[in-house]
Write a protein that holds these residues in place. Structure first.
Motif, PDB file in Angstrom:
ATOM      1  N   LEU A 107       0.824  -1.196   0.000  1.00  0.00           N
ATOM      2  CA  LEU A 107       0.000   0.000   0.000  1.00  0.00           C
ATOM      3  C   LEU A 107       0.867   1.257   0.000  1.00  0.00           C
ATOM      4  CD1 LEU A 107      -2.734   1.358   0.132  1.00  0.00           C
ATOM      5  CD2 LEU A 107      -2.718   1.075   2.611  1.00  0.00           C
ATOM      6  N   VAL A 108       1.934   1.246   0.793  1.00  0.00           N
ATOM      7  CA  VAL A 108       2.842   2.402   0.828  1.00  0.00           C
ATOM      8  C   VAL A 108       3.470   2.613  -0.546  1.00  0.00           C
ATOM      9  CG1 VAL A 108       5.003   3.276   1.783  1.00  0.00           C
ATOM     10  CG2 VAL A 108       3.298   2.245   3.297  1.00  0.00           C
ATOM     11  N   LEU A 109       3.909   1.512  -1.190  1.00  0.00           N
ATOM     12  CA  LEU A 109       4.517   1.623  -2.514  1.00  0.00           C
ATOM     13  C   LEU A 109       3.511   2.147  -3.541  1.00  0.00           C
ATOM     14  CD1 LEU A 109       6.607  -1.674  -2.606  1.00  0.00           C
ATOM     15  CD2 LEU A 109       7.484   0.651  -2.361  1.00  0.00           C
ATOM     16  N   GLU A 110       2.258   1.681  -3.439  1.00  0.00           N
ATOM     17  CA  GLU A 110       1.245   2.115  -4.391  1.00  0.00           C
ATOM     18  C   GLU A 110       0.959   3.608  -4.283  1.00  0.00           C
ATOM     19  OE1 GLU A 110      -1.988  -0.431  -3.447  1.00  0.00           O
ATOM     20  OE2 GLU A 110      -1.379  -2.017  -4.830  1.00  0.00           O
ATOM     21  N   GLN A 111       1.115   4.145  -3.080  1.00  0.00           N
ATOM     22  CA  GLN A 111       0.800   5.552  -2.866  1.00  0.00           C
ATOM     23  C   GLN A 111       2.016   6.458  -3.083  1.00  0.00           C
ATOM     24  OE1 GLN A 111      -0.786   5.295   1.134  1.00  0.00           O
ATOM     25  NE2 GLN A 111      -2.885   5.133   0.401  1.00  0.00           N
ATOM     26  N   ALA A 112       3.150   5.858  -3.421  1.00  0.00           N
ATOM     27  CA  ALA A 112       4.356   6.656  -3.623  1.00  0.00           C
ATOM     28  C   ALA A 112       4.226   7.523  -4.871  1.00  0.00           C
ATOM     29  CB  ALA A 112       5.577   5.738  -3.748  1.00  0.00           C
ATOM     30  N   ALA A 113       4.767   8.715  -4.772  1.00  0.00           N
ATOM     31  CA  ALA A 113       4.785   9.617  -5.928  1.00  0.00           C
ATOM     32  C   ALA A 113       5.921   9.188  -6.852  1.00  0.00           C
ATOM     33  CB  ALA A 113       4.980  11.055  -5.468  1.00  0.00           C
ATOM     34  N   VAL A 114       5.606   8.972  -8.113  1.00  0.00           N
ATOM     35  CA  VAL A 114       6.592   8.503  -9.087  1.00  0.00           C
ATOM     36  C   VAL A 114       6.627   9.489 -10.250  1.00  0.00           C
ATOM     37  CG1 VAL A 114       7.289   6.623 -10.590  1.00  0.00           C
ATOM     38  CG2 VAL A 114       6.124   6.122  -8.442  1.00  0.00           C
ATOM     39  N   LEU A 172       9.333   1.866 -15.152  1.00  0.00           N
ATOM     40  CA  LEU A 172      10.102   0.777 -14.554  1.00  0.00           C
ATOM     41  C   LEU A 172       9.558   0.436 -13.170  1.00  0.00           C
ATOM     42  CD1 LEU A 172      12.490  -1.178 -14.487  1.00  0.00           C
ATOM     43  CD2 LEU A 172      13.927   0.699 -13.655  1.00  0.00           C
ATOM     44  N   PHE A 173       9.254   1.462 -12.372  1.00  0.00           N
ATOM     45  CA  PHE A 173       8.714   1.221 -11.033  1.00  0.00           C
ATOM     46  C   PHE A 173       7.366   0.516 -11.122  1.00  0.00           C
ATOM     47  CE2 PHE A 173       6.466   2.615  -7.126  1.00  0.00           C
ATOM     48  CZ  PHE A 173       7.344   2.087  -6.188  1.00  0.00           C
ATOM     49  N   LEU A 233       7.981  -3.107 -11.846  1.00  0.00           N
ATOM     50  CA  LEU A 233       8.443  -3.797 -10.635  1.00  0.00           C
ATOM     51  C   LEU A 233       7.282  -4.056  -9.677  1.00  0.00           C
ATOM     52  CD1 LEU A 233      11.813  -1.911  -9.985  1.00  0.00           C
ATOM     53  CD2 LEU A 233      11.516  -4.246 -10.843  1.00  0.00           C
ATOM     54  N   MET A 234       6.383  -3.091  -9.557  1.00  0.00           N
ATOM     55  CA  MET A 234       5.212  -3.278  -8.710  1.00  0.00           C
ATOM     56  C   MET A 234       4.321  -4.385  -9.258  1.00  0.00           C
ATOM     57  SD  MET A 234       4.860  -1.711  -5.867  1.00  0.00           S
ATOM     58  CE  MET A 234       3.096  -1.977  -5.689  1.00  0.00           C
ATOM     59  N   PHE A 235       4.208  -4.454 -10.579  1.00  0.00           N
ATOM     60  CA  PHE A 235       3.415  -5.513 -11.191  1.00  0.00           C
ATOM     61  C   PHE A 235       3.983  -6.883 -10.803  1.00  0.00           C
ATOM     62  CE2 PHE A 235       2.643  -8.532 -14.618  1.00  0.00           C
ATOM     63  CZ  PHE A 235       1.277  -8.441 -14.781  1.00  0.00           C
ATOM     64  N   GLY A 236       5.301  -7.036 -10.925  1.00  0.00           N
ATOM     65  CA  GLY A 236       5.925  -8.305 -10.565  1.00  0.00           C
ATOM     66  C   GLY A 236       5.799  -8.615  -9.087  1.00  0.00           C
ATOM     67  N   PHE A 237       5.957  -7.594  -8.246  1.00  0.00           N
ATOM     68  CA  PHE A 237       5.839  -7.776  -6.796  1.00  0.00           C
ATOM     69  C   PHE A 237       4.442  -8.272  -6.432  1.00  0.00           C
ATOM     70  CE2 PHE A 237       4.570  -5.815  -2.712  1.00  0.00           C
ATOM     71  CZ  PHE A 237       5.452  -6.456  -1.860  1.00  0.00           C
ATOM     72  N   LYS A 238       3.423  -7.647  -7.006  1.00  0.00           N
ATOM     73  CA  LYS A 238       2.050  -8.003  -6.672  1.00  0.00           C
ATOM     74  C   LYS A 238       1.666  -9.370  -7.253  1.00  0.00           C
ATOM     75  CE  LYS A 238      -0.876  -4.404  -6.799  1.00  0.00           C
ATOM     76  NZ  LYS A 238      -1.498  -3.125  -7.239  1.00  0.00           N
ATOM     77  N   GLN A 239       2.196  -9.687  -8.436  1.00  0.00           N
ATOM     78  CA  GLN A 239       1.943 -11.012  -8.997  1.00  0.00           C
ATOM     79  C   GLN A 239       2.559 -12.101  -8.110  1.00  0.00           C
ATOM     80  OE1 GLN A 239       0.266 -12.382 -11.440  1.00  0.00           O
ATOM     81  NE2 GLN A 239      -0.424 -10.638 -12.651  1.00  0.00           N
ATOM     82  N   GLY A 240       3.789 -11.865  -7.667  1.00  0.00           N
ATOM     83  CA  GLY A 240       4.440 -12.832  -6.797  1.00  0.00           C
ATOM     84  C   GLY A 240       3.695 -13.025  -5.493  1.00  0.00           C
ATOM     85  N   TRP A 241       3.179 -11.920  -4.950  1.00  0.00           N
ATOM     86  CA  TRP A 241       2.425 -11.993  -3.695  1.00  0.00           C
ATOM     87  C   TRP A 241       1.112 -12.740  -3.896  1.00  0.00           C
ATOM     88  CZ3 TRP A 241       3.260 -12.343   1.018  1.00  0.00           C
ATOM     89  CH2 TRP A 241       2.353 -11.957   2.010  1.00  0.00           C
TER      90      TRP A 241
END
Length: 298
Positions: A16-23, A31-32, A35-43
């Motif tokens: 949730l913190v990563l999703e709310q990060a300003a990019v 790229l971020f 990476l979030m896509f892969g992180f959430k798929q793995g989870w």
């Protein structure tokens, strides 16, 4: 603060913190997001990843002289993982109920297919029904767990979704054909055609980061079926089960098996839709502030 009924874990809060990060826009932001896509798929595929790790680990390291059969050990470990998923609130009780249906649906098909010689379980076990060790049901449950979790984590939305009753009829027809094609003509090509007719215009909207992205639902099903086929190759290598052409030694599972996994994906998807809502995309999906970012935790 809103109460979070599922995925109330440290990893979920990190997500949730990563999703709310300003990019910043540009390639760094893209790229971020990847990476979030892969992180959430793995989870989302945690259950399946743990089962695969157990299959490989016991294949290489489980002692042949152990008083407990390897298959029985796998069954007990899979049961412990399922209990852990509930205890740590990684799955809701409604999702667990659907996963229980996966057990029943999968085990019935396993009993029929092993009796028909489609595949065999080469090792001994005490915890089994007929020729089917009980851990096999948890492999179907892993697929159900993944779909239920990825649906929630990526906040799935759908456009162009057909009337829901048509998806139920299609799933029932697919399941019947898994059995009936042993005596009657195999109608899977017709089932693929009907699937394309019903879902050809359907887009699945998923949220890797701040906004929803879209892809054809048919493509999404194919990609999941492809990864299940990869997992199947790992499982057969680990001697979880064998196909007839693997009796003399392991060889890669035929890519044609992806067709069966694709059809099974449709059954799995429809089952999960019993407890997961078919929602439309946000009215202003280009605006990352148009909906609650914490929705993916629910």
């Amino acid at each position: 603060m809103k109460r979070v009924p599922a995925d109330q874990t440290r990893f979920a809060r990190i997500r949730l913190v990563l999703e709310q990060a300003a990019v910043a826009p540009g390639w760094r932001g893209l790229l971020f997001e990847c990476l979030m896509f892969g992180f959430k798929q793995g989870w989302a595929c945690l259950f399946g990843a743990l089962i695969l790790a157990l299959l490989l680990g016991t294949h290489f390291f489980y002692p042949a002289s152990a008083p407990l059969h390897r298959y029985d050990f796998l069954t007990l470990c899979a049961l412990a993982i399922q209990i852990g998923m509930i205890a740590f609130r990684l799955e809701t009780w409604r999702e667990v109920a659907v996963i229980g249906i996966f057990h029943v649906v999968g085990t019935v098909m396993e009993l029929f297919k092993t009796a028909a010689g489609s595949w065999v379980y080469p090792e001994a076990s005490l915890l089994h029904i007929g020729a089917v060790p009980l851990f096999s049901g948890f492999m179907y449950a892993a697929v159900g767990s993944y779909i239920a979790r990825v649906w929630r984590i990526f906040d799935f939305r759908f456009s162009g979704y057909p009337p829901r009753w048509t998806s139920f009829v299609l799933a029932i027809a697919i399941y019947i054909n898994f059995f009936a094609h042993h005596w009657l003509p195999d109608v899977r090509l017709a089932l693929f055609a009907i699937t394309a007719l019903l879902f050809g215009r359907c887009q699945i909207w998923f949220r890797p980061l701040h906004r929803h992205r879209a892809m054809p639902l048919l493509l999404g099903w194919f990609l999941v079926a492809l990864f299940i086929w990869f997992a199947e190759n790992i499982a057969t290598f680990a001697n979880a089960w064998n196909y007839p052409d693997q009796a003399a030694g392991w060889r890669m599972v035929s890519p044609m098996k992806m067709a069966a996994w694709y059809l099974l994906m449709i059954i799995s998807f429809v089952l999960v839709s019993l407890v997961s809502p078919i929602r439309r995309p946000p009215l202003s999906y280009r605006d990352p502030t148009s909906y609650d970012a914490s929705a993916t935790l629910r």
